[in-house]
Design a protein around this motif. Structure first.
Motif, PDB file in Angstrom:
ATOM      1  N   GLY A  14       0.601  -1.399   0.053  1.00 33.74           N
ATOM      2  CA  GLY A  14       0.059  -0.103   0.092  1.00 33.74           C
ATOM      3  C   GLY A  14       0.744   1.211  -0.123  1.00 33.74           C
ATOM      4  N   SER A  17       0.062   5.280  -1.648  1.00 32.59           N
ATOM      5  CA  SER A  17      -0.747   6.574  -1.160  1.00 32.59           C
ATOM      6  C   SER A  17      -0.586   6.519   0.345  1.00 32.59           C
ATOM      7  CB  SER A  17      -1.988   6.295  -1.430  1.00 32.59           C
ATOM      8  OG  SER A  17      -2.913   7.291  -0.924  1.00 32.59           O
ATOM      9  N   LYS A  39      -1.302  -2.208  -5.557  1.00 30.22           N
ATOM     10  CA  LYS A  39      -1.955  -2.603  -6.911  1.00 30.22           C
ATOM     11  C   LYS A  39      -2.169  -1.412  -7.873  1.00 30.22           C
ATOM     12  CE  LYS A  39      -6.800  -1.533  -5.804  1.00 30.22           C
ATOM     13  NZ  LYS A  39      -7.731  -1.579  -5.092  1.00 30.22           N
ATOM     14  N   ALA A  60       1.360  -5.317  -7.008  1.00 27.26           N
ATOM     15  CA  ALA A  60       0.854  -6.690  -6.143  1.00 27.26           C
ATOM     16  C   ALA A  60      -0.546  -6.420  -5.670  1.00 27.26           C
ATOM     17  CB  ALA A  60       2.007  -7.099  -5.229  1.00 27.26           C
ATOM     18  N   ASN A  88       0.553  -2.999   5.313  1.00 27.99           N
ATOM     19  CA  ASN A  88      -0.173  -1.654   5.522  1.00 27.99           C
ATOM     20  C   ASN A  88      -1.339  -1.717   4.498  1.00 27.99           C
ATOM     21  OD1 ASN A  88      -0.610   1.297   5.876  1.00 27.99           O
ATOM     22  ND2 ASN A  88       0.010   1.194   3.987  1.00 27.99           N
ATOM     23  N   ALA A  89      -1.237  -2.392   3.306  1.00 27.90           N
ATOM     24  CA  ALA A  89      -2.273  -2.054   2.418  1.00 27.90           C
ATOM     25  C   ALA A  89      -3.683  -2.334   2.958  1.00 27.90           C
ATOM     26  CB  ALA A  89      -2.288  -2.937   1.288  1.00 27.90           C
ATOM     27  N   SER A 139      -6.099  -0.406  13.205  1.00 29.94           N
ATOM     28  CA  SER A 139      -6.835   0.826  13.460  1.00 29.94           C
ATOM     29  C   SER A 139      -7.498   0.892  14.741  1.00 29.94           C
ATOM     30  CB  SER A 139      -7.992   0.926  12.250  1.00 29.94           C
ATOM     31  OG  SER A 139      -9.065   1.919  12.589  1.00 29.94           O
ATOM     32  N   TYR A 154     -15.160  -3.436   7.963  1.00 34.80           N
ATOM     33  CA  TYR A 154     -13.659  -3.075   8.252  1.00 34.80           C
ATOM     34  C   TYR A 154     -13.448  -3.164   9.713  1.00 34.80           C
ATOM     35  CZ  TYR A 154     -10.161   0.905   8.441  1.00 34.80           C
ATOM     36  OH  TYR A 154      -8.905   1.457   8.572  1.00 34.80           O
ATOM     37  N   PRO A 184      -3.701   3.632  13.635  1.00 35.86           N
ATOM     38  CA  PRO A 184      -4.134   4.996  13.722  1.00 35.86           C
ATOM     39  C   PRO A 184      -5.507   5.504  13.920  1.00 35.86           C
ATOM     40  CG  PRO A 184      -3.109   3.968  11.684  1.00 35.86           C
ATOM     41  CD  PRO A 184      -3.647   3.120  12.484  1.00 35.86           C
ATOM     42  N   GLY A 185      -5.943   6.786  14.378  1.00 33.51           N
ATOM     43  CA  GLY A 185      -7.140   7.445  14.289  1.00 33.51           C
ATOM     44  C   GLY A 185      -7.464   7.726  12.821  1.00 33.51           C
ATOM     45  N   VAL A 187      -7.133   9.762   9.728  1.00 35.95           N
ATOM     46  CA  VAL A 187      -6.022  10.316   9.168  1.00 35.95           C
ATOM     47  C   VAL A 187      -6.360  10.663   7.455  1.00 35.95           C
ATOM     48  CG1 VAL A 187      -3.642  10.027   8.107  1.00 35.95           C
ATOM     49  CG2 VAL A 187      -4.409   8.801  10.319  1.00 35.95           C
ATOM     50  N   GLY A 190      -6.111   8.836   1.272  1.00 35.63           N
ATOM     51  CA  GLY A 190      -7.022   8.330  -0.017  1.00 35.63           C
ATOM     52  C   GLY A 190      -8.200   7.428   0.311  1.00 35.63           C
TER      53      GLY A 190
HETATM   54  P1  NAD Z   1      -4.864   4.989   0.879  1.00 43.21           P
HETATM   55  O1  NAD Z   1      -6.236   4.665   0.232  1.00 43.21           O
HETATM   56  O2  NAD Z   1      -4.451   6.466   0.862  1.00 43.21           O
HETATM   57  O3  NAD Z   1      -3.631   3.951   0.829  1.00 43.21           O
HETATM   58  C1  NAD Z   1      -3.996   2.765   0.684  1.00 43.21           C
HETATM   59  C2  NAD Z   1      -3.236   2.102  -0.387  1.00 43.21           C
HETATM   60  O4  NAD Z   1      -3.272   0.746  -0.635  1.00 43.21           O
HETATM   61  C3  NAD Z   1      -3.224   2.724  -1.929  1.00 43.21           C
HETATM   62  O5  NAD Z   1      -2.136   2.927  -2.625  1.00 43.21           O
HETATM   63  C4  NAD Z   1      -4.094   1.351  -2.404  1.00 43.21           C
HETATM   64  O6  NAD Z   1      -3.821   1.500  -3.751  1.00 43.21           O
HETATM   65  C5  NAD Z   1      -3.560   0.366  -1.848  1.00 43.21           C
HETATM   66  N1  NAD Z   1      -4.087  -0.715  -1.976  1.00 43.21           N
HETATM   67  C6  NAD Z   1      -5.705  -1.010  -1.633  1.00 43.21           C
HETATM   68  N2  NAD Z   1      -5.846  -2.317  -1.859  1.00 43.21           N
HETATM   69  C7  NAD Z   1      -4.810  -3.046  -2.186  1.00 43.21           C
HETATM   70  C8  NAD Z   1      -4.585  -4.367  -2.378  1.00 43.21           C
HETATM   71  N3  NAD Z   1      -5.479  -5.310  -2.583  1.00 43.21           N
HETATM   72  N4  NAD Z   1      -3.383  -4.826  -3.005  1.00 43.21           N
HETATM   73  C9  NAD Z   1      -2.139  -3.821  -2.862  1.00 43.21           C
HETATM   74  N5  NAD Z   1      -2.447  -2.596  -2.457  1.00 43.21           N
HETATM   75  C10 NAD Z   1      -3.620  -2.354  -2.338  1.00 43.21           C
HETATM   76  O7  NAD Z   1      -5.142   4.651   2.292  1.00 43.21           O
HETATM   77  P2  NAD Z   1      -4.765   4.873   3.907  1.00 43.21           P
HETATM   78  O8  NAD Z   1      -5.406   5.687   4.830  1.00 43.21           O
HETATM   79  O9  NAD Z   1      -3.101   5.258   3.649  1.00 43.21           O
HETATM   80  O10 NAD Z   1      -4.523   3.225   4.382  1.00 43.21           O
HETATM   81  C11 NAD Z   1      -3.310   2.540   4.776  1.00 43.21           C
HETATM   82  C12 NAD Z   1      -3.599   1.655   6.057  1.00 43.21           C
HETATM   83  O11 NAD Z   1      -4.138   2.372   7.001  1.00 43.21           O
HETATM   84  C13 NAD Z   1      -5.045   0.915   5.591  1.00 43.21           C
HETATM   85  O12 NAD Z   1      -4.943  -0.730   6.048  1.00 43.21           O
HETATM   86  C14 NAD Z   1      -6.011   1.452   6.385  1.00 43.21           C
HETATM   87  O13 NAD Z   1      -7.054   0.671   6.767  1.00 43.21           O
HETATM   88  C15 NAD Z   1      -5.276   2.021   7.718  1.00 43.21           C
HETATM   89  N6  NAD Z   1      -5.990   3.017   8.299  1.00 43.21           N
HETATM   90  C16 NAD Z   1      -6.212   4.278   7.851  1.00 43.21           C
HETATM   91  C17 NAD Z   1      -6.834   5.037   8.688  1.00 43.21           C
HETATM   92  C18 NAD Z   1      -7.204   6.571   8.015  1.00 43.21           C
HETATM   93  O14 NAD Z   1      -8.200   7.315   8.770  1.00 43.21           O
HETATM   94  N7  NAD Z   1      -6.920   7.021   6.796  1.00 43.21           N
HETATM   95  C19 NAD Z   1      -7.289   4.827  10.049  1.00 43.21           C
HETATM   96  C20 NAD Z   1      -6.805   3.831  10.308  1.00 43.21           C
HETATM   97  C21 NAD Z   1      -6.163   2.900   9.553  1.00 43.21           C
END
Ligand code: NAD
Length: 253
Positions: A14, A17, A39, A60, A88-89, A139, A154, A184-185, A187, A190
């Protein structure tokens, strides 16, 4: 400096982004060599090009076990080993309440958020030597439920990630591999089609979340960097099975 990762091989899923991109930047600044998987092929290549580090971009989909096997093989073939893996994805989907939650959507979320993390931990641990480190992204919703609309899959997936992280720490402890989670809380990234971005049009949710957060603001990807480096490095030598909350105090009150 126990926070340095000089010449260590770090894999981030992941990485194109948000939080994964920030983790990749932090590890590059700390001296790591980076395998960046996503991906989103163009996105991850752009991140790899921008970083001032030795990088390899790997297309991937972590929900596909064969692709995760290939991702880890490409990493070790390029860099000769693997020291740190960030599973992380993840995806966020706002659906219906649990009594009406779409079945396909349930499986999409679980396939990426829980199965994908399992595959990444499994294949990364299999090639790691003693001293390896794995960091998952859980999360705050791994610990609590939410009246936020439609997050059943989720919340369930992230509860699974937190528990899997602890079990992996137990299973891999004898091999000298540490496994910890970042929780994370809210954030600005995308995720959920940008639902947590300031400009998403979901102003009422933003105002509410900011009001509920001790620090008075939502998180930025930058806010995750310090904890990511801590858990990836020798600085956290006595941490395993930890789920570290980074939420500006949102779950405290
Ligand atoms: P984001 O959408 O900005 O980034 C996620 C990335 O993962 C993207 O680049 C996406 O293309 C990639 N991705 C999605 N599905 C995929 C797959 N099947 N295989 C490979 N890559 C894949 O979101 P983010 O907020 O940066 O999320 C990152 C992690 O943080 C996630 O696990 C999310 O659940 C977690 N999270 C986010 C928050 C928030 O508030 N943003 C809070 C708690 C946890």
């Amino acid at each position: 400096d126990k926070f340095r990762l000089d010449d260590e091989v770090v894999l981030v899923t992941g990485a194109a982004s948000g939080i994964g991109k920030a983790i990749s930047e932090a590890c590059a600044d700390a001296g790591a060599r980076l395998a960046l998987a996503d991906k989103d092929v163009e996105g991850v290549e752009a991140v790899a090009d921008d970083l001032d580090a030795e990088t390899l971009a790997i297309p991937a989909d972590v929900s596909d076990h064969d692709e995760v096997v290939a991702m880890v093989e490409e990493t070790t073939a390029e860099f000769g080993g693997l020291d740190v893996a960030f599973a992380n994805a993840g995806i966020g989907r706002l659906g219906a309440t649990v009594d009406d939650y779409d079945i396909d959507q349930w499986h999409q979320v679980m396939d990426v958020n829980l199965d994908g993390v399992f595959y990444t931990i499994r294949e990364a641990a299999a090639v790691m030597d003693e001293g390896g480190r794995i960091v998952t992204t859980a999360s705050v919703l791994s610990q609590i439920a939410s009246d936020f609309p439609g997050v059943a899959a989720y919340v369930a997936s992230k509860g699974g990630v937190a528990q899997l992280t602890k079990q992996a720490a137990a299973d891999l402890g004898p091999k000298g591999i540490r496994v910890n989670a970042i929780a994370p809380g809210w954030v600005h990234t995308g995720i959920g089609g940008g639902a947590f971005r300031k400009d998403s049009g979901m102003d009422h949710l933003h105002e509410r979340m900011e009001a509920e957060t001790i620090m008075g603001r939502l998180g930025e990807p930058e806010d995750i960097k310090g904890v990511a480096l801590f858990l990836a490095s020798e600085a956290s030598a006595y941490c395993t099975g930890s789920v570290l909350t980074v939420d500006g105090g949102w779950t405290t009150t």
